[in-house]
Design a protein around this motif. Structure first.
Motif, PDB file in Angstrom:
ATOM      1  N   LYS A 226       8.177  -4.651 -18.275  1.00 48.19           N
ATOM      2  CA  LYS A 226       8.563  -5.003 -16.909  1.00 48.19           C
ATOM      3  C   LYS A 226       7.507  -5.834 -16.201  1.00 48.19           C
ATOM      4  O   LYS A 226       7.811  -6.625 -15.315  1.00 48.19           O
ATOM      5  N   GLU A 227       6.244  -5.661 -16.588  1.00 50.29           N
ATOM      6  CA  GLU A 227       5.170  -6.385 -15.918  1.00 50.29           C
ATOM      7  C   GLU A 227       5.037  -7.820 -16.418  1.00 50.29           C
ATOM      8  O   GLU A 227       4.496  -8.686 -15.732  1.00 50.29           O
ATOM      9  N   SER A 228       5.515  -8.083 -17.634  1.00 54.22           N
ATOM     10  CA  SER A 228       5.327  -9.411 -18.245  1.00 54.22           C
ATOM     11  C   SER A 228       6.595 -10.242 -18.109  1.00 54.22           C
ATOM     12  O   SER A 228       7.707  -9.737 -18.244  1.00 54.22           O
ATOM     13  N   ARG A 229       6.423 -11.526 -17.862  1.00 54.35           N
ATOM     14  CA  ARG A 229       7.571 -12.420 -17.777  1.00 54.35           C
ATOM     15  C   ARG A 229       7.576 -13.424 -18.919  1.00 54.35           C
ATOM     16  O   ARG A 229       8.573 -14.106 -19.143  1.00 54.35           O
ATOM     17  N   VAL A 230       6.441 -13.532 -19.639  1.00 60.00           N
ATOM     18  CA  VAL A 230       6.322 -14.496 -20.726  1.00 60.00           C
ATOM     19  C   VAL A 230       5.525 -13.860 -21.862  1.00 60.00           C
ATOM     20  O   VAL A 230       4.577 -13.115 -21.618  1.00 60.00           O
ATOM     21  N   PHE A 231       5.906 -14.153 -23.100  1.00 60.20           N
ATOM     22  CA  PHE A 231       5.142 -13.688 -24.261  1.00 60.20           C
ATOM     23  C   PHE A 231       3.709 -14.202 -24.213  1.00 60.20           C
ATOM     24  O   PHE A 231       3.442 -15.313 -23.749  1.00 60.20           O
ATOM     25  N   THR A 232       2.784 -13.416 -24.744  1.00 63.20           N
ATOM     26  CA  THR A 232       1.458 -13.936 -25.047  1.00 63.20           C
ATOM     27  C   THR A 232       1.566 -14.776 -26.319  1.00 63.20           C
ATOM     28  O   THR A 232       2.582 -14.716 -27.036  1.00 63.20           O
ATOM     29  N   MET A 233       0.523 -15.517 -26.615  1.00 67.05           N
ATOM     30  CA  MET A 233       0.521 -16.321 -27.841  1.00 67.05           C
ATOM     31  C   MET A 233       0.684 -15.435 -29.074  1.00 67.05           C
ATOM     32  O   MET A 233       1.465 -15.746 -29.980  1.00 67.05           O
ATOM     33  N   ASP A 234      -0.033 -14.326 -29.103  1.00 67.80           N
ATOM     34  CA  ASP A 234       0.038 -13.431 -30.261  1.00 67.80           C
ATOM     35  C   ASP A 234       1.435 -12.832 -30.415  1.00 67.80           C
ATOM     36  O   ASP A 234       1.952 -12.701 -31.533  1.00 67.80           O
ATOM     37  N   GLN A 235       2.041 -12.459 -29.301  1.00 68.87           N
ATOM     38  CA  GLN A 235       3.403 -11.929 -29.355  1.00 68.87           C
ATOM     39  C   GLN A 235       4.382 -12.991 -29.872  1.00 68.87           C
ATOM     40  O   GLN A 235       5.272 -12.687 -30.670  1.00 68.87           O
ATOM     41  N   ALA A 236       4.209 -14.229 -29.416  1.00 73.35           N
ATOM     42  CA  ALA A 236       5.094 -15.312 -29.849  1.00 73.35           C
ATOM     43  C   ALA A 236       4.955 -15.561 -31.346  1.00 73.35           C
ATOM     44  O   ALA A 236       5.957 -15.754 -32.048  1.00 73.35           O
ATOM     45  N   VAL A 237       3.735 -15.547 -31.833  1.00 76.87           N
ATOM     46  CA  VAL A 237       3.509 -15.745 -33.278  1.00 76.87           C
ATOM     47  C   VAL A 237       4.197 -14.649 -34.079  1.00 76.87           C
ATOM     48  O   VAL A 237       4.860 -14.903 -35.092  1.00 76.87           O
ATOM     49  N   GLU A 238       4.063 -13.412 -33.628  1.00 75.82           N
ATOM     50  CA  GLU A 238       4.686 -12.284 -34.323  1.00 75.82           C
ATOM     51  C   GLU A 238       6.209 -12.393 -34.309  1.00 75.82           C
ATOM     52  O   GLU A 238       6.868 -12.197 -35.336  1.00 75.82           O
ATOM     53  N   GLU A 239       6.767 -12.712 -33.146  1.00 77.80           N
ATOM     54  CA  GLU A 239       8.222 -12.785 -33.030  1.00 77.80           C
ATOM     55  C   GLU A 239       8.779 -13.966 -33.811  1.00 77.80           C
ATOM     56  O   GLU A 239       9.818 -13.863 -34.472  1.00 77.80           O
ATOM     57  N   ALA A 240       8.112 -15.105 -33.764  1.00 76.62           N
ATOM     58  CA  ALA A 240       8.584 -16.290 -34.496  1.00 76.62           C
ATOM     59  C   ALA A 240       8.599 -16.040 -36.002  1.00 76.62           C
ATOM     60  O   ALA A 240       9.436 -16.593 -36.727  1.00 76.62           O
TER      61      ALA A 240
END
Length: 519
Positions: free
Chosen positions: A390-404
């Motif tokens: 709920k606090e975050s509106r955008v992925f961090t870089m590390d989260q994006a790498v993991e999800e991609a």
């Protein structure tokens, strides 16, 4: 030496040469898939058919020796239809997608799998550039797009789709944090001016792509701030005004001039816009809420009537896009139409007939069978979908790498070089014409460090078998079975790692489809 005639041209050649090579010597191009210089002929594709003019019979030219007095035709209607039918027969046995389902489901046709791979490799700048080829407003759409691409994502059959919109949002957000954010290089100035009426998603997208194509753009809007429905109709908690402001500013910095607090009525349109601008785009928003009915243009029950392919309103440089044509719930559709309008205007200003943006032939096979999910998961880790807290509106870089990294690589690895796709497109083949019964089950052989083998894309040309035999590779592929049941596969219950020593790359290069491809 012998003499023969091809397409009414006499030629003298050495005895034993194939009709295919004779035609080539005359500069006559005959399509081939299963032929490669230096290897034996296994005419399986039947794409190189030509006609014996004396008896009307069709023959594969790669396996037809030239003979004295022959008269050959390479390009009449019967030959065209026969080649097309050959392609359709091959397609009936072909199980594979040219483009991933997520891309074809995206109204903007964004290359989603490639974006995913670039993000997984931490190439965020490259991913953003790729996104902006198709989508002018990736940050805004990252917040509000209902994600039809995710609805088509095959990863959902394993647990949940890849968070495509969040990945797109992340690279856009990261880019716009910089003062030196990405603006595509423009074509040379056309010295043409285009008026865009409306600064919502359709108008901003049209302006962005028109600027990219080298045209000057002025955006008119009746409101105090640009953004249209994005700014005034969508609540802040769903789409932050800061995101709208950032991408509006991007379009302005790219070169668009904004004239706000300006309502365009019929008088201004006739007396000023049509005289001062080389083309006009109506992107006003919902037809029933606007003033378009006063302009006298033809309309239907949905809105302003425009050509479905090119979005022309008439032949005098008037175009329309977005909800003024038909009210839609997806801003991504309006953004896609904005790009189409820009390309149509680009054609119009170059005194060409506007055409729909071309999409190449695409083979599709639908959902995975339950037993195929594991085959596709070979290319990605077992991982649950990441969700923002709920606090975050955008992925961090590390989260994006993991999800991609969860992307299963559903598209073909040879989308631009697969001959089956190229010729199916050229001959306008119907991939469903000979499809009957249950399709074959997909398999992916991934054990080799360099290549992937997908047997259900194979056309049995035997080139890989011949290459391995000629180079005396350890084993290589082999033909298994007889007649219609023959298949090219791995012998003796070995795996890919065992059968190749030095010809894997050569086999991948020679394969005419995406059956053998580089990882």
């Amino acid at each position: 030496m012998i003499k023969l005639k091809i397409n009414n041209r006499f030629v003298e050649v050495a005895e034993g040469i194939s009709v295919l090579k004779v035609a080539e010597s005359l500069g006559i191009e005959i399509p081939t898939m299963c032929f490669k210089d230096g290897f034996g002929n296994h005419p399986s594709c039947m794409l190189c058919l030509v006609k014996d003019a004396k008896n009307g019979q069709l023959h594969p030219s790669c396996a037809l020796p030239a003979e004295e007095g022959m008269e050959i035709i390479t390009d009449d209607e019967e030959i065209y239809k026969a080649r097309k039918e050959s392609l359709e027969l091959l397609l009936s046995d072909h199980v594979g997608d040219c483009e991933a389902p997520c891309r074809t489901a995206c109204p903007a046709y964004m290359d989603i799998p490639k974006m995913n791979r670039l993000i997984a490799e931490r190439k965020f700048d490259e991913a953003l550039r790729l996104v902006k080829e198709e989508i002018a407003l990736p940050l805004i759409l990252g917040y509000i797009c209902p994600a039809p691409c995710e609805g088509a994502c095959r990863r959902s059959q394993a647990e949940a789709p890849v968070s495509i919109c969040e990945l797109k949002k992340m690279v856009a957000d990261e880019d716009l944090k910089s003062d030196d954010y990405y603006l595509p290089e423009k074509l040379a100035s056309s010295e043409k001016n285009v008026a865009v009426i409306g600064s919502g998603p359709a108008g901003l997208s049209a302006a962005f792509h028109l600027l990219k194509l080298g045209h000057s753009v002025v955006i008119f809007d009746q409101n105090e701030e640009a953004g249209g429905s994005l700014r005034y109709d969508i609540p802040e908690e769903k789409l932050p005004n800061s995101a709208v402001g950032a991408e509006v500013k991007m379009v302005e910095n790219y070169g668009a001039e904004f004239r706000l607090n300006t309502t365009i009525d019929k008088t201004i349109f006739e007396d000023e816009l049509k005289k001062d601008f080389d083309a006009v785009v109506f992107a006003l928003g919902n037809f029933e809420d606007g003033i378009m009915k006063d302009f006298g243009f033809e309309n239907n029950k949905f809105g302003l009537l425009a050509d479905k392919a090119t979005l022309q309103v008439n032949g005098e440089g008037i175009f329309a896009c977005g909800n003024v044509i038909r009210s839609r719930k997806m801003a991504v559709t309006s953004v896609a139409q904005g790009k189409q309008v820009a390309h149509s205007i680009h054609d119009y200003l170059a005194k060409k007939t506007p055409e729909k943006i071309y999409r190449m032939f695409n083979s599709r096979f639908g959902k995975l069978k339950p037993e195929e999910v594991g085959e596709y998961l070979k290319e990605s880790p077992e991982a649950e979908r990441l969700e923002l807290n709920k606090e975050s509106r955008v992925f961090t870089m590390d989260q994006a790498v993991e999800e991609a990294g969860r992307c299963m690589h559903c598209e073909c690895r040879k989308p631009h070089t697969c001959k089956l796709r190229i010729f199916s497109d050229e001959y306008q083949a119907d991939r469903r014409r000979f499809m009957f019964g249950e399709r074959k089950t997909l398999k992916k052989h991934m054990q080799h460090e360099l290549i992937v083998y997908e047997p259900e894309k194979c056309i049995r040309c035997n080139l890989c078998v011949d290459i391995s035999a000629l180079q005396k590779d350890s084993l290589g592929f082999t033909s298994i079975g007889r007649g219609y049941t023959v298949e090219i596969n791995i012998p003796f219950n070995k795996n890919m790692k065992d059968i190749f020593d030095k010809t894997a790359l050569e086999c991948a290069e020679a394969c005419p489809t995406g059956a053998i491809s580089l990882k």
